[in-house]
Design an enzyme around this catalytic site. Structure first.
Site, short mmCIF file in Angstrom:
data_model
loop_
_atom_site.label_atom_id
_atom_site.label_comp_id
_atom_site.label_asym_id
_atom_site.label_seq_id
_atom_site.Cartn_x
_atom_site.Cartn_y
_atom_site.Cartn_z
N MET A 255 69.19 68.51 42.19
CA MET A 255 68.42 68.10 43.37
C MET A 255 68.13 69.26 44.32
O MET A 255 67.08 69.29 44.95
CB MET A 255 69.18 67.01 44.12
CG MET A 255 68.94 65.65 43.51
SD MET A 255 69.68 64.38 44.54
CE MET A 255 71.22 64.15 43.71
N LYS B 47 82.72 62.17 50.49
CA LYS B 47 81.37 61.73 50.85
C LYS B 47 81.38 60.81 52.08
O LYS B 47 80.42 60.80 52.86
CB LYS B 47 80.69 61.06 49.65
CG LYS B 47 80.39 62.04 48.49
CD LYS B 47 79.48 63.18 48.92
CE LYS B 47 79.00 64.04 47.75
NZ LYS B 47 78.10 65.12 48.16
N TYR C 157 86.08 62.13 45.48
CA TYR C 157 84.63 62.15 45.74
C TYR C 157 84.27 61.16 46.85
O TYR C 157 83.54 61.48 47.78
CB TYR C 157 83.89 61.81 44.44
CG TYR C 157 82.39 62.03 44.49
CD1 TYR C 157 81.86 63.32 44.47
CD2 TYR C 157 81.51 60.97 44.55
CE1 TYR C 157 80.49 63.54 44.51
CE2 TYR C 157 80.13 61.17 44.59
CZ TYR C 157 79.62 62.45 44.56
OH TYR C 157 78.27 62.67 44.60
P1 NAP Z 1 74.30 69.55 40.20
O1 NAP Z 1 73.20 69.32 39.24
O2 NAP Z 1 75.69 69.68 39.67
O3 NAP Z 1 73.94 70.83 41.12
C1 NAP Z 1 74.86 71.25 42.10
C2 NAP Z 1 74.71 72.74 42.32
O4 NAP Z 1 75.70 73.13 43.31
C3 NAP Z 1 75.00 73.57 41.07
O5 NAP Z 1 74.07 74.63 40.95
C4 NAP Z 1 76.40 74.08 41.35
O6 NAP Z 1 76.69 75.30 40.67
C5 NAP Z 1 76.36 74.29 42.84
N1 NAP Z 1 77.69 74.44 43.42
C6 NAP Z 1 78.86 73.90 43.00
N2 NAP Z 1 79.88 74.34 43.75
C7 NAP Z 1 79.35 75.18 44.68
C8 NAP Z 1 79.89 75.94 45.73
N3 NAP Z 1 81.21 75.98 45.99
N4 NAP Z 1 79.06 76.69 46.50
C9 NAP Z 1 77.73 76.69 46.25
N5 NAP Z 1 77.15 76.02 45.25
C10 NAP Z 1 77.96 75.25 44.48
O7 NAP Z 1 74.38 68.37 41.27
P2 NAP Z 1 73.26 67.32 41.79
O8 NAP Z 1 73.37 66.09 40.97
O9 NAP Z 1 71.95 67.98 41.99
O10 NAP Z 1 73.93 66.95 43.19
C11 NAP Z 1 73.50 67.52 44.42
C12 NAP Z 1 74.21 66.76 45.54
O11 NAP Z 1 73.86 65.37 45.47
C13 NAP Z 1 75.74 66.82 45.46
O12 NAP Z 1 76.28 66.92 46.76
C14 NAP Z 1 76.11 65.48 44.84
O13 NAP Z 1 77.42 65.06 45.18
C15 NAP Z 1 75.04 64.58 45.42
N6 NAP Z 1 74.77 63.34 44.67
C16 NAP Z 1 74.35 63.40 43.37
C17 NAP Z 1 74.04 62.20 42.71
C18 NAP Z 1 73.48 62.19 41.29
O14 NAP Z 1 73.30 61.10 40.72
N7 NAP Z 1 73.17 63.29 40.68
C19 NAP Z 1 74.20 60.98 43.35
C20 NAP Z 1 74.67 60.96 44.68
C21 NAP Z 1 74.93 62.16 45.33
P3 NAP Z 1 77.49 75.21 39.25
O15 NAP Z 1 76.55 74.53 38.31
O16 NAP Z 1 77.74 76.64 38.90
O17 NAP Z 1 78.73 74.42 39.53
#
Ligand code: NAP
Length: 249
Positions: free
Chosen positions: A19, A160, A156
């Protein structure tokens, strides 16, 4: 409209993939300059090259206050004061019942998802104050509103919920400084994180979703764009669901 973020300088964490990358592309398409901040260098550099002069990538770990100091300095020197912050970086952590969750796993999830949001707001607020305007969008989750039976995830959920609380605390404190703070609560979104989670869970997420499908990241970016822009000028301190009706059940 294609200039909804004209004059905005946005810092997006976790911007290399998922995202965060979608938010960054959307912001640039709407006229913003974007600082892409992530621990994943290769994907981040690639995205910065795609976005040309409108973005820079900075290696950044949200758990480290010193890293926040240098990403803000790099951003301000490239584009000027920061007036939009999207605290998006996050990790899911292991799915484990409370008694089975290790202290290390608990602390790691809270450090990234919760401490990272605090450090981020603390580091960027002075720049927003100098700019005289700011919008902070903290990415929480539906897990920041309610737990989900069959998806054991105390750390988590705790982190959150904390994001939602820190959002309100900061919004009421900074409203008179023209800085707004809101939280966004996505449901199931098609990203690498979601793919990893549903693989672990057996992939039955679809059955729980009233709209009957998983979202494209752009559907969250549309909301984040609105909150980042001046179109949401009277909105602060509130939570915004983008969950296909999950929490209406
Ligand atoms: P994602 O695909 O895992 O992308 C997250 C990014 O954050 C990755 O590039 C990751 O790098 C990076 N990251 C991890 N630890 C970090 C740190 N300490 N400092 C800086 N960057 C870091 O996740 P996403 O699904 O896009 O999620 C984005 C946000 O939305 C998150 O906060 C998640 O909890 C929230 N969310 C997601 C969903 C869903 O369905 N996907 C639903 C509700 C909320 P690495 O890949 O190297 O770890």
């Amino acid at each position: 409209m294609s200039n909804r973020l004209e004059g905005k300088v946005a810092l997006v964490t976790g911007a290399s993939r998922g995202m965060g990358a979608s938010h960054a592309r959307t912001f640039v398409a709407q006229g913003a300059k974007v600082i892409l901040a992530d621990v994943s260098d290769e994907a981040g550099e690639k995205l910065a090259a795609e976005l040309e002069d409108n973005a820079i990538f900075v290696h950044h770990d949200v758990t480290q206050p010193d890293s926040w100091k240098s990403v803000v300095e790099s951003g301000v020197s490239a584009f000027g004061e920061i007036n939009v912050l999207v605290n998006n970086a996050g990790v899911l952590g292991p799915l484990a019942a409370t008694a089975d969750l290790t202290e290390n796993d608990y602390r790691n999830v809270c450090r990234i998802n919760q401490d990272g949001v605090f450090f981020g707001m603390k580091a960027v607020l002075p720049s927003m104050e100098r700019a005289g305007i700011g919008s902070i969008v903290n990415i929480s989750s539906i897990a920041g509103m309610a737990a989900n039976y069959g998806f054991p995830n105390l750390a988590y959920v705790a982190s959150k919920f904390a994001v939602r609380g820190m959002t309100k605390a900061t919004a009421v404190e900074y409203g008179r400084k023209n800085i707004r703070v809101n939280s966004v609560h996505p449901g199931f979104i098609q990203t690498p994180m979601m793919v990893e989670a549903t693989n672990e869970e057996g992939g039955d997420a679809l059955a729980q979703i009233p709209l009957g499908r998983i979202a494209d990241p752009q559907e969250v970016s549309n909301l984040v764009l609105f909150l980042a822009s001046d179109e949401s000028s009277y909105i602060t301190g509130s939570e915004h669901l983008v969950d296909a009706g999950m929490l209406a059940q």
